[in-house]
Scaffold this active site. Structure first.
Site, PDB file in Angstrom:
ATOM      1  N   LYS A   1       0.835  -1.202   0.000  1.00  0.00           N
ATOM      2  CA  LYS A   1       0.000   0.000   0.000  1.00  0.00           C
ATOM      3  C   LYS A   1       0.874   1.259   0.000  1.00  0.00           C
ATOM      4  O   LYS A   1       2.018   1.213   0.452  1.00  0.00           O
ATOM      5  CB  LYS A   1      -0.883   0.021   1.262  1.00  0.00           C
ATOM      6  CG  LYS A   1      -2.044  -0.945   1.256  1.00  0.00           C
ATOM      7  CD  LYS A   1      -2.858  -0.800   2.533  1.00  0.00           C
ATOM      8  CE  LYS A   1      -4.020  -1.766   2.586  1.00  0.00           C
ATOM      9  NZ  LYS A   1      -5.055  -1.520   1.579  1.00  0.00           N
TER      10      LYS A   1
ATOM     11  N   ARG B   1     -10.462 -11.398   1.922  1.00  0.00           N
ATOM     12  CA  ARG B   1     -11.358 -12.412   1.359  1.00  0.00           C
ATOM     13  C   ARG B   1     -10.692 -13.791   1.366  1.00  0.00           C
ATOM     14  O   ARG B   1     -11.381 -14.813   1.413  1.00  0.00           O
ATOM     15  CB  ARG B   1     -11.798 -11.991  -0.045  1.00  0.00           C
ATOM     16  CG  ARG B   1     -10.695 -11.814  -1.010  1.00  0.00           C
ATOM     17  CD  ARG B   1     -11.083 -11.011  -2.228  1.00  0.00           C
ATOM     18  NE  ARG B   1     -11.078  -9.562  -1.984  1.00  0.00           N
ATOM     19  CZ  ARG B   1     -11.367  -8.651  -2.908  1.00  0.00           C
ATOM     20  NH1 ARG B   1     -11.690  -9.027  -4.121  1.00  0.00           N
ATOM     21  NH2 ARG B   1     -11.324  -7.375  -2.627  1.00  0.00           N
TER      22      ARG B   1
END
Ligand code: BES
Ligand code: ZN
Length: 460
Positions: free
Chosen positions: A238, A312
């Site tokens: 990120k 996920r």
């Protein structure tokens, strides 16, 4: 007992009146001369969140006025908690039952302070409840809200996977629930390869926390919470601004622990299971990579297209495990996508479910509980955005569109159609200070879910 409520007061409590801009002028006319001139002198006009302390002849506070702006939005009441001096107060405005409940609640929520690392002024105002019977429910909701926010606010150094597990076990022990964990390589041995793969790069071993509570003959409800204690993004790292708040990526775990606490304290007649995959999405020589293919617990193979779509992956193993027992209801809560915030902003929570009636019911409950929840579509045609040439599915569509929907569609692959399933994509963070909502962690959806579960299962 929370210090901000009392059920009786020695001597007179101080009345608090809620005033809207619309009724202010006519209300002012009904006041006696000295009060009216005081209020006029302070230039109080009932603007939202403004407060006027009206003195008596001995310069004591005689009453408090709270400006509500255009309508009675009960959240405004949180403004009082940190503003009023020591004293015992009561709400003097006539309210509906629901308004009174929310008024009490937001009074209490206004007292939140995250104290472990900084000294805060002590808040000493107390509210005398008009109905003392409300105390225990209020205390349970408010203390749980504070617990959830504390867990999320705590820096990763003090809230890694091990500490999160410790917090979970502490809650389990409070209610004599059975808690166990699979740690590190045990995840591989027991068939949770995705959780292990995401978490293996960190020195702080990944784990699966598994808690069971309640009578096995009662309907089973399984809660699954995303416990990414820090999300660097992995090798798909990120940006620094994108990473700044990522200690909050275990907010889903904190929320399911909070919900579990409410359920257990109320002794709801359900068989509860809580599954929390707890990991750090870190970067090291052993980090999982883009292009890797994981054979997940369910047997579905997943091509990793982005290591930052880690939530996920850990959830899919936990959901697959949850589904094996065919519970009556599966609820997962996760800070899953930035896209959900782009779609709905930071204050409205995205909800996905294959059961539209259920989703509608939850969002209606959200309205009553002042917790905005918005149903989003599990739009099947977008499933093509997750097609892989190398495996059954990719973990992240890089199309740049419908990020929250494709994340939910990914999870749906692991939940059979015939099990009621609610997936919440949460923000759980206040970006700026607002009354009762200081910058930092926020708890969302908890009251609505608890209220819904009470209605669904508590019919005796
Ligand atoms: N933890 C983030 C999602 C997130 C970001 C929640 C900001 C709240 C605020 C999640 O793990 C993530 O990084 N998701 C990616 C997915 C993408 C790579 C497909 C995202 O949303 O950018
Ligand atoms: Zn991520």
């Amino acid at each position: 007992m929370l210090n901000c409520f009392v059920t009786q007061a020695q001597g007179e409590a101080i009345p608090i009146e809620f005033l809207t801009e619309e009724n202010f002028e006519s209300w002012l006319k009904s006041q006696d001369e000295s009060d009216r001139s005081w209020i006029l002198a302070t230039a109080f006009k009932a603007k939202q969140g403004t407060i006027c302390l009206v003195p008596d002849t001995k310069a004591h506070i005689k009453k408090v006025l709270l400006g509500m702006g255009s309508s009675l939005d009960m959240q405004t009441i949180s403004q009082l908690s940190a503003s009023l001096p020591k004293g015992i107060y009561y709400f003097a405005t006539a309210l509906s039952q629901q308004q009174e409940y929310l008024a009490n609640l937001f009074w209490g929520l206004g007292f939140y302070q995250f104290t472990p690392y900084k000294k805060f002024p002590s808040l000493e105002a107390q509210l005398k409840l008009n109905d003392p019977n409300h105390l225990s429910k209020l205390e349970s909701l408010i203390s749980t809200n504070f617990l959830v926010r504390d867990l999320i606010n705590t820096p990763t150094e003090d809230m890694g996977p091990a500490e999160l597990a410790e917090a979970a076990i502490k809650i389990a022990e409070e209610f004599s629930a059975d808690a166990k964990q699979l740690i590190g390589d045990e995840l591989l041995e027991q068939g949770f390869p995705a959780i292990h793969m995401v978490g293996r790069a960190s020195d702080h071993a990944p784990r699966l926390i598994d808690i069971r509570w309640g009578n096995p003959r009662h309907p089973k409800v399984t809660l699954v919470g995303k416990g990414v204690c820090f999300d660097t993004g992995g090798l798909d790292i990120k940006s620094s601004s994108g990473m700044a708040l990522m200690r909050k990526d275990m907010a889903g775990a904190a929320h399911v622990l909070g919900l579990a606490r409410l359920i257990m304290a109320a002794q709801l007649p359900i068989r509860l299971r809580i599954l929390i995959p707890a990991v750090e999405n870190a970067i090291s020589g052993d980090a999982y990579r883009p292009g890797d293919i994981i054979r997940t617990r369910k047997g579905i193979t997943v091509e990793v297209t982005n290591t930052d779509a880690e939530g996920r992956l850990i959830l899919c193993d936990a959901l697959a495990e949850a589904a094996t027992e065919k519970p009556d209801l599966i609820i997962d809560i996760a800070s899953l996508t930035g896209a959900a915030k782009v779609a709905l902003g930071t204050e409205v929570t995205a909800l996905f479910s294959q059961n539209d009636v259920l989703a509608k019911k939850i969002s209606e409950t959200g309205l009553k509980e002042a917790e905005p929840i918005w149903p989003m579509p599990l739009y099947k045609p977008y499933r093509r955005l997750l097609d892989s040439n190398f495996a059954d599915i990719i973990n992240a569509s890089m199309s740049g569109y419908a990020g929250a929907i494709t994340a939910a569609l990914f999870l749906k692959e692991f939940v059979p159609d015939d099990i009621d399933w609610l997936h919440f994509d949460i923000m759980a963070w206040n970006m700026a200070n607002k009354p009762g909502r200081p910058e930092g962690a926020e708890a969302v959806t908890l009251r609505s879910l608890f209220s819904y579960l009470q209605e669904r299962y508590n019919k005796q």
